[in-house]
Structures are given as C-alpha cells and as structure tokens.
Design a protein around this motif. Structure first.
Motif, PDB file in Angstrom:
ATOM      1  N   THR A 188    -110.227 -79.919 -17.360  1.00 18.07           N
ATOM      2  CA  THR A 188    -109.415 -79.806 -18.566  1.00 18.07           C
ATOM      3  C   THR A 188    -109.171 -81.158 -19.219  1.00 18.07           C
ATOM      4  N   GLU A 219    -106.851 -69.789 -19.133  1.00 17.99           N
ATOM      5  CA  GLU A 219    -106.271 -70.889 -18.379  1.00 17.99           C
ATOM      6  C   GLU A 219    -104.764 -70.974 -18.632  1.00 17.99           C
ATOM      7  N   ARG A 220    -104.175 -72.145 -18.360  1.00 20.73           N
ATOM      8  CA  ARG A 220    -102.718 -72.261 -18.355  1.00 20.73           C
ATOM      9  C   ARG A 220    -102.085 -72.331 -19.747  1.00 20.73           C
ATOM     10  N   GLU A 251    -101.038 -75.933 -20.843  1.00 23.65           N
ATOM     11  CA  GLU A 251    -102.097 -76.839 -21.300  1.00 23.65           C
ATOM     12  C   GLU A 251    -102.311 -76.706 -22.799  1.00 23.65           C
ATOM     13  N   ASP A 287    -112.731 -73.730 -22.115  1.00 27.90           N
ATOM     14  CA  ASP A 287    -112.092 -73.991 -20.817  1.00 27.90           C
ATOM     15  C   ASP A 287    -111.333 -72.731 -20.418  1.00 27.90           C
ATOM     16  N   ARG A 338     -99.780 -81.679 -11.900  1.00 28.45           N
ATOM     17  CA  ARG A 338    -100.450 -81.834 -13.185  1.00 28.45           C
ATOM     18  C   ARG A 338     -99.502 -82.218 -14.299  1.00 28.45           C
TER      19      ARG A 338
HETATM   20 MG   LIG Z   1    -108.298 -76.924 -15.901  1.00 25.87          MG
END
Ligand SMILES: [Mg+2]
Ligand SMILES: Nc1ncnc2c1ncn2[C@@H]1O[C@H](COP(=O)(O)OP(=O)(O)O)[C@@H](O)[C@H]1O
Lengths: 580, 459
Positions: free
Chosen positions: A235, A257-258, A261, A325, B350
């Motif tokens: 990412t 994905e998240r 993000e 992604d 993260r």
């Molecule tokens: Mg990732």
C-alpha cells in the motif's frame, strides 16, 4: 416474461429471479428497496443476479425490475477529486444521504448533474466530427483541462456549437442529422474503450522512488505487479506512486482493503503538492474505495469502474496511472460469487476464468494512439496479496504471466525495516531495453552502465554473503570486504527510502544518478587508498562519508552532493597520507 | 411477527437444518426452533428460496428431529442496546449471565452492522500510551486502531491484554476506556482470569462482557463478536464513549466459520477455511475507528492463537491483511523468561506514524524506533553467525550490535506486569541502550537528535 419479475432465491450477495426478461450484464433493481444488481447468469427461466448492496432482510416474492442498461459509468467533468464506491456512487453524496454508515437502497449520480462548467468549443459549425473528436474543453481543476469528446458511434457535421456555462446534460453541440451531444457520456465498464492502435512504450513513468526508477523502471503504458505478504509495503508503494509519479491523472482503487487507508489518502492528498505542477495532488486524482467490509459484488465491479475512468482520460491524450490495491481481493470477490453460483472451481477454489479475467484487465493498459490521433497511456500497477506471502498461488501466478514489471516485496526486509522492502535480487523489469535511450537522452549518457554496475555489485554481495554466513566477514580478502561495504552503502543509502520523511520521500532522477555515482566514487577512491596502504577500517569510517549519507534527509541535497563527494574524496586520500 | 409454526424439516446436517416450502422467509431472518421436549433453540436463515430454506442453528442441532417446530421471527438478529449494558455480563447470545435483569432496550440494533463510509472516517492519530515499552516505542497504538495480538497456546497474551486494558490512556490524560470484552470458546479458567482481574481493578463496572465459553455452542460464536461490536458502536457513536474491544480467541471463531462452511458443502479455501473468511473477518475488524461528527471511538484488540505458531496460517494471515498491524508474541522470548515476550521485528503498527512525533509523543520517536529495530534485527541475525564462527570473527560494529540485542531484550523489553512506563521514560531508556553502540553505526538517527538526546554526545 417481462421487464419485471420476482425473487426466487437469496443466498448472500447472489439473488435468483424468475419471470423476468433479461440479458447478461443488465442492471436490475432488486426487492422492495430497489437494490442495485447485475445479471451474471441465465438459466432457462431463472436469472442470477449479483447484488451490490447487503441483502439481509430481503425475501422471495419481492419484485425485480430490469433497467435494460448494462453496468456503466458516467464520464464527464466532475470526476476529478471524487471518491467513489465500486459502482461509482460518490461517497460524499452517500454521506449526505445516509450519514456515516452506508445503509442501502440509496442512489447517487456518478457526476453532479446540475453543476455548471465553462465550456469552450474547439470545433466550429461545418467541421466534421467523429468518435473521439474533441469538440470543446472545460477547465475541470486548476491543473487539468477536461476534453469533451464525441462519444463512440456518433459522427457528422457540426450544425450548432455552444460556448458558455452548461451542466453535463445540457446539449453543447448539434450535428447535421440532429444528434445532440452533451458533456457527459456513459460507457459500459466491462467493455474496453476503443483506440486506433497500441504503441510500444518508450518513456519511463518517473516515480521518485530510487529502487523503482533506477533498477526496475516501469514504462508509461506498462504494467506492473507488486506481490507481498501483509505489512511488506504494497500500500505504501502504491500510495507513493499515486503521490509522486509523473502521470497526469491518477486513478486509485482501494479494492477490498482498509477503510482508514482511504481516509489517509483523502486527508493527505489535498495538502500534498505535485512536484510537476506545484498544485495540490488531489487535482489530478480520482479514487474508488470499496473497502473489505463493503459488498463483495461492488468490489468485483470496482476495478472495471476504475479502469474505464482511466481509459476515458487516456482518450483525452493524458498519461494515466492506475493503482489497484489489491487485485487479490478482486479475485476473491470473483471466487465468492463463483462459488455461490456453484460453478466448477479451478485452482484453490478460484473460478477457471480467473487468469483470463486478470489478463483482460491488464490488457486495458497501454500507450495508444487515441481516436482523435493523440498519444495517451494507461499504466496499471496491481498489488497482489498472496496467502502467507507465497507467490505460487493462482492470483500471483496469473498476474506474473502478464505484467512486465515485478516488484517483489520481501517480509524479511520489512522486518529489518529496510523500506521499500523490494527484493533487488528477484525483482525484474522487462522495460530497460526500450527505456534506455530515454535515460541516455534525458539523464546521462552512461545511465544504463551505472545501473548495471550497481546491480552487479548487489549480485556479488549476495554471493559473498553466503560465504560470510559460514566464516564471518573478517575471513574475506580486503577487496571483498570493501565490496561488502560498498554494497551496504547501496542498500542503506540508495535503496532504502523513507516514504514518511518529508525530504526522502521523493528523489529526483538527477539526484538518483548522482547518488549512484557517489557510491561508485567511494568504491574507486577506497580501492586506490587501500592499494596505497590505507587500512580498510579507516577508509570506510571516514566521517565525510557518513555526512554524505545522512545529508540526503536535508532539503537541497542535489546541490550539496558534489561538495560532499569532494570532501569524501579528500578525507579518503588523507587516510593514505596518515598511513605514510 | 409470524406465529405460524412449520414442521417441514427434511434434512439436518451438522449445525444446519433444511426445510421445505414455507411462506417467503427473508435472508438473515431469525428462527426459533421448538424441540419435542419443549426446549427451544435459535437460528438464522442462510439461504432462502420458494422451495427450500437453510437455517443455521446457534446452539447446535442436538435433539432436533423432523418433528421440530420452526417459527420465523420476521426480523434479522438484533441486540437491545442501552447504557445499562455497561457493567453487565451477558452470554454469547446476548442474554444476561450475571443473574441480572434483561436489558431494557433504548432501541434494537442490527448486529451485522453497516459499513462505515470511508469518506466519513477521521484518521486515527491520538497516541495511546500502554506503558509497555515494546508497544509504545515500536508499535505505537492510536485511538480507533485495530491491533491484534498474534500469540500461540501457552503464551501470556492474556496478561498482556489485561495490562493494556489497565494501563491504556491518552498521553497526559486519565480518561478511561470502556472495555467491551468478548470471549469466544475460551476455557472457564481463562475467563475467570479476565473477570477477576477486571473485578480487582474496578474495571468491571466500566465494562460489558459477552461470554461464550469452550463448552457453549460453537455456532453461537459467530454471533458473539457481532453482539460485542454492536454494543461498542452504540456506546462509542451514540454515547461518545471511548471503547476498547478485546476479543479472544479469534481462532475459535474461525473454527466455527469453517464448521458451517463444511456443513454447507462449500468449496473450501486454504486449509478448509471458507473462501469468504477474509470478508467475514473484515466485517468485524473494520468496525473499529473514529468518524466525523462523533466524539467516541472504537479501538480493537483481537487476540488470536496461531495454530502451530505459524504466522502464515490462514487465521493470522487473513487477520494481518485486515488489521492495522499486529503485536507478535514470541515463544523464544517467553522461554528466555522475558515478559512481555513481544517480538518487535514481525510486529507492526500501521498507524504509528500518524500518532507519534512532536506534540504527540516526542520529536525523536520515529528516529529512535527505526534505530532500535535496525540494531536489534542486526544483532539477532548475528547470533546465528556467532553460533557457527564465534565472536572472534566479528568486527567492532557487529560485536556492538550483538551486545545490543541482549541489552534490548533484558533491559528494554523486560518489565513487570504492573510497570507502567511513560513514553518519555521509554525513549530515554532506548537512548541509554543505544549509546552502547558507536554513533557512527547509528545511521538511522538524525544528527539533530543525537545532539539533543544522546546521553554522552549531546551538545
Ligand atoms: Mg496494504
Ligand atoms: N517506503 C516505506 N518507507 C517507510 N515505511 C514503510 C515503507 N513501506 C512500508 N513501510 C512501513 O510498512 C508498513 C506496512 O506497509 P503497507 O504498505 O501498509 O503494507 P502492505 O500493504 O503490504 O500490507 C507501513 O505502515 C510502514 O510502517
């Protein structure tokens, strides 16, 4: 059979309807709430639909209505700076309509229908136009001019052309046969947009990431895959490309994905300045966010929505970069739908058509001659998330068969906080041969040779490391110990690049080149000094080398580097003097 | 609500019941089963058509026969929510377990939960000090993050989770978290361990417990975390609480998921787990965060035990792909007698970069943590070499790195279960240990921080 039927069965995101007349890929409205779905299979009188919204609470017998349209995106001014879900609903509009949680049964137009844009014609009455002809322009954002093109299948002679403020559905141009053209057009997402011909890529996509630009370059119009286990940097790499690559338009797809993000991109991009235009990066960006907890069918659609938007800007003659992604989540969405359809599974439960879908997707990349004779490109960069980091699985393998660049992320490097943790030994790019001329003309004549020297030093290092593992580095001859030091310098000073450091995050090509030269200068000076009797320890530990390396975190490094290299040379030479 | 009772079961298989033609039943609808002995069970519709309905029975199908009566309740699964949840202990199906009264609902909330619009999220960036050096320095936690503990059987993950629950606070504040604790298939002993500790520290009054133990129905585990998260969302987004959700053990949850998949004869994914396990887990983990216009937050600490200590097993693997990092517990460190045995190398936060630095923790934090990692990683790697060639073959640099790795484990990682270190204390300690290495080898440290913080070289 009619346009309207009813629900027969519901199994998660897959709904079966009966009594409805439908063709493959028709968009239908399902249930009392009119949830959006797409026909994906026909079975006698039964019609199987994937539904883009949550299906709990829906029951057999509720209505299903065929809209007669295929899944399409709205294309026109207003796309840039937007963030969409997988089926092009603007997330901002959804927030206005339903608050912070995405409930269902709510529709929103892909582009704002009543916003007025200043339309400036580029054709005049009497001109003949055909599909792809630019009939006018709109300054969509500070940096991007949106070109209004004649949609496919329409052509003729301009009878009337307007100038002034219009919304996207108002007619701005009329042809002699009465055809009316508006600023908005629709395009079915699963059909590639037409172009005249594909060209071989010959220009690199400059990313400001040293390991990418220098060792494993990607071409504009090329394809690349980034497989890696979780936490290895997929990412961050994709976001770095979205931020710093010299594409004119960026389409960023967060596929399964998240959520955070996407929030990060949303909050960061408006404040980041594009080094090429000096304006906020947001101006050139379109985002698609169908996060892991959003409906899987819309996740499946998201990559098509994204690539269609990318092709549309390509058709205006722009260089577009698209990041997906992660393509693995897209593949998993396919797998989930396929298993609900009780299709015969292929490898690891993926449908047998997985690899052809992957190939078709990456085939939509390329540098092309557009219908209007311009030169435009779509570069595709796909993240891959192999289970357990093992790339022998079907999605990684299917991707690697197609893409021309492989940036292999390595958990071991990530664990040592060597970022970007791209493994320099097994990654590759098939583009250097076609890009070298560009590098020679635009950076330095010897650029390709320097690259070769740097990569062969890394190769030699890996062979020496095997010996070191057995006997320790002190047992090696001095010249090999020096090689190890030089290779360490390549890794720590050149390959490592901190995405979160204000200065280090972007490295201009010229600076990359000078840094590589600095390493080779160190090598040759050190060799000379050692030959003249200096001790390896003393040569390696000269303070000016540490300074040279540390200073890359300071702004204006490009201007300082020559001076720093000179002091390093001097200090190494004085190490010889001291010895005498 | 439908009062009609059907006796049209055709098949019973594992936790699933198949029945014939009913009136139209909605997908996800709640089902009540009445057994011939008069007892009842609950279930949920997994597949529905004009001809056949598939029901998943939470309490297992023991005792269900073809005469079992089935009623469809006309609605999907909902949890009665109210502020009275705080301080209560409930079963894995949301019923009182503490002998207290039923929850009087302020309203009933759908337990599946809707996805948070990514546009409506705010970026988590408020540093939470856990008082544990390994976490605060190297895998810093922020409010609204989902950070699992990857552990394995026999390791002290529960102690660590509890220590975090006790000590976690925003820097320079003593605002408390409400703890939502969700037990899935853990042993009574483990559960008591949690409960006594929460009781001992008075945290129980500020907690909601959802408890499904090892001998409770396995299928119920699929509901339990959804109840817990629904309660968490209610408290965070309707009443501005900062909620810390601890759930344990995700591995048991995934086993239940696999069991349902097998009973439905689905095409299995890796190691027999369903292909949709990623999405299913995401629908839990993504229910963490902070959102626009709401004060509260949900921070998640899922605990999972890695089968065979294998981080590539689908359960930790898919989790790691969704969560915002992971804290990895190491058997090797545990065996060396180090508590907390956190291996910082495969661990990651993260969201750390957003939560640390000037005005958040300290300006040198990033630099120090990068250097700690790098030096520890090199030191550990050298241990392997030393075992073969001995220390004599190492140069000065390598020797220093090797020594540092020991110092790091014994002085930095190691702390007691009630030791609550400030972030400044943690960073100062890091500098002290790093100063055992010659500065010229500390290439990750900015010169300006060396000038300011290095114990012997500061200016
Ligand atoms: Mg990732
Ligand atoms: N180029 C980089 N510079 C600094 N840190 C990085 C870089 N790439 C990755 N990281 C670190 O690694 C973490 C995981 O990276 P990420 O891209 O989210 O991994 P993935 O998408 O492969 O799971 C990030 O949160 C960050 O801490």
């Amino acid at each position: 059979m009619s346009e309207k039927g009813q629900i027969y069965r519901i199994s998660g995101p897959v709904v079966t309807a009966i009594g409805i007349k439908a063709a493959m890929f028709d968009v239908v409205r399902v249930g009392n709430e009119g949830l959006m779905g797409e026909v994906i299979e026909l079975h006698g009188d039964k019609c199987v639909i994937q539904v883009y919204e949550e299906t709990s609470g829906i029951r057999p017998g509720e209505p299903v209505i065929n809209t007669g349209e295929t899944l399409s995106v709205a294309l026109g001014p207003g796309l840039l700076t937007q963030i969409y879900d997988g089926i092009q609903r603007p997330l901002e509009a959804l927030e206005e309509k339903m608050g912070v949680f995405i409930t269902r049964g709510v529709d929103a137009d892909g582009i704002v229908m009543d916003q007025k844009w200043e339309f400036n014609p580029t054709v005049k009455v009497g001109d003949s136009v055909k599909p792809g002809t630019v009939i006018g322009t709109v300054q969509e954002t500070e940096t991007i001019v949106h070109k209004i093109m004649v949609p496919p299948k329409k052509e003729g002679v301009v009878k009337d052309i307007k100038q002034g403020e219009f919304n996207v559905t108002e007619t701005v141009c009329t042809l002699d046969d009465g055809t009316e053209l508006q600023m908005m057009q629709k395009w079915p997402v699963r059909t590639p947009r037409p172009f005249l011909q594909k060209y071989a890529p010959d220009t690199p996509l400059i990313t400001g990431q040293r390991i990418l630009d220098f060792l494993f370059p990607l071409a504009k119009g090329g394809t690349s895959g980034i497989p890696g286990p979780f936490g290895s940097g997929k990412t961050v790499t994709q976001q770095q490309l979205a931020k710093w690559s010299d594409a004119q338009i960026v389409v960023y797809i967060g596929c399964g994905e998240r959520g955070n993000e996407m929030t990060e991109v949303l909050s960061e991009f408006p404040h980041l300045i594009d080094p090429n235009t000096e304006k906020p990066l947001m101006n050139r960006t379109v985002m698609i966010a169908n996060t892991s907890n959003m409906p899987v069918a819309a996740r499946e659609a998201s990559v098509y929505t994204g690539i269609t938007i990318a092709e549309y800007f390509r058709d205006m003659g722009y260089d577009v970069a698209l990041m997906a992604d992660s393509t693995s989540r897209w593949a998993e969405a396919m797998r989930e739908i396929s298993s609900r359809l009780e299709e015969m599974p292929g490898e690891e439960g993926y449908p047998a058509y997985l690899s052809s879908r992957l190939a078709e997707f990456y085939e939509r990349a390329g540098r092309v001659e557009t219908l209007s004779g311009d030169d435009g490109s779509v570069t595709v960069i796909g993240a891959v998330s192999p289970p357990g980091g093992d790339i022998s699985e079907p999605v990684s393998q299917g991707t690697l068969r197609i893409v021309k660049v492989f940036w292999g992320l390595d958990a071991g490097l990530a664990r040592q906080r060597h970022f970007p943790s791209i493994n320099w030994l097994n990654s590759y790019s098939l583009y250097p041969a076609s890009l070298d001329q560009w590098y020679r003309d635009n950076v330095a004549q010897d650029f390709p040779d320097i690259r070769t020297e740097i990569s062969s030093l890394l190769q030699v290092e890996s062979e020496l490391q095997e010996i070191v593992q057995l006997v320790g580095s002190d047992a090696l001859p001095i010249d090999q110990q020096l090689t190890l030091e030089v290779a360490r310098m390549i890794r720590e000073y050149f390959l490592q690049q901190n995405a979160f450091h204000d200065v280090d995050t972007f490295s201009a090509l010229e600076q990359q080149y000078k840094m590589a030269l600095a390493i080779l200068t160190f090598q040759s000076e050190a060799k000379k000094a050692i030959a003249a009797g200096a001790a390896l320890e003393d040569v390696v530990n000269v303070e000016s080398r540490t300074n040279l390396m540390r200073a890359r975190f300071e702004s204006g490094y490009l201007e300082k580097i020559d001076g720093l290299v000179d002091s390093m040379k001097k200090e190494i030479n004085s190490a010889v003097e001291a010895e005498k | 609500m439908t009062e009609k009772e059907y006796r049209t079961i055709t098949d019973v298989k594992g936790p699933l019941v198949f029945l014939n033609k009913t009136e139209p039943v909605s997908f996800g609808e709640i089902v009540s089963l009445r057994l011939s002995d008069g007892s009842t069970k609950n279930g949920q519709v997994l597949d529905t058509s004009d001809e056949m309905v598939v029901v998943q029975v939470f309490e297992g199908t023991a005792g269900v026969d073809l005469d079992t009566g089935i009623r469809f309740m006309g609605d999907v699964f909902k949890l009665p929510v109210s502020k009275d949840l705080v301080g209560r202990i409930l079963t894995g199906a949301g019923k009182p377990r503490d002998g207290g009264p039923d929850i009087v609902a302020e309203h009933n909330a759908d337990i599946i939960g809707a996805a948070i619009n990514p546009y409506s999220r705010r970026s988590p960036e408020e540093f939470i000090q856990t008082g544990i050096s390994a976490i605060d320095s190297c895998t810093s936690l922020v409010r609204g993050q989902k950070l699992p503990i990857f552990s394995a059987s026999g390791l002290p993950h529960n102690d660590i989770a509890l220590q975090i629950a006790r000590q976690a606070k925003l820097k320079d504040s003593d605002e408390d978290f409400v703890v939502v604790f969700c037990a899935m298939g853990i042993t009574a002993e483990e559960y008591n361990f949690f409960r006594y500790d929460l009781e001992r520290t008075g945290a129980l009054e500020n907690a909601v417990l959802f408890v499904n133990l090892a001998d409770d129905p396995a299928v119920e585990r699929l509901i339990t975390p959804r109840l817990a998260l629904t309660a968490a969302e209610y408290l965070a987004f309707e009443h501005d609480y900062h909620v810390l959700v601890i759930y344990t053990d995700m591995t048991n949850y995934c086993e239940s998921l696999r069991q349902i998949g097998a009973a439905r004869e689905e095409v299995p994914g890796r190691r027999g787990y369903p292909g949709y396990m990623y999405t299913d887990l995401a629908m839990l983990y993504e229910r963490a965060g902070i959102v626009k216009g709401k004060e509260g937050s949900i921070t998640q600490f899922p605990i999972l035990t890695m089968p065979g200590d294998d981080i590539t097993h689908p359960i930790p693997d898919l989790s790691g792909y969704i969560t915002e990092g992971q804290i990895v517990i190491s058997r090797e460190l545990h065996q060396k007698g180090i508590y907390p045995p956190i291996n910082v190398l495969p661990s990651l936060s993260r969201l750390m970069n957003a939560g640390i630095g000037p005005s958040k923790t300290r300006e040198d934090h990033k630099s120090v943590s990068d250097q700690l990692y790098a030096a520890y990683a090199q030191g550990r790697e050298l241990r392997g070499l030393v075992a073969i060639v001995g220390e004599d073959a190492l140069n000065e640099r390598d020797l220093q790195m090797l020594k540092f790795a020991d110092l790091f484990e014994n002085k930095f990682l190691r702390q007691s279960k009630d030791e609550d270190r400030t972030i400044e204390g943690t960073l100062d300690l890091a500098w002290e240990l790093l100063s055992s290495i010659n500065t010229k080898y500390l290439v990750r440290l900015d010169q300006k921080w060396i000038d300011k913080y290095h114990p012997t070289e500061k200016k």
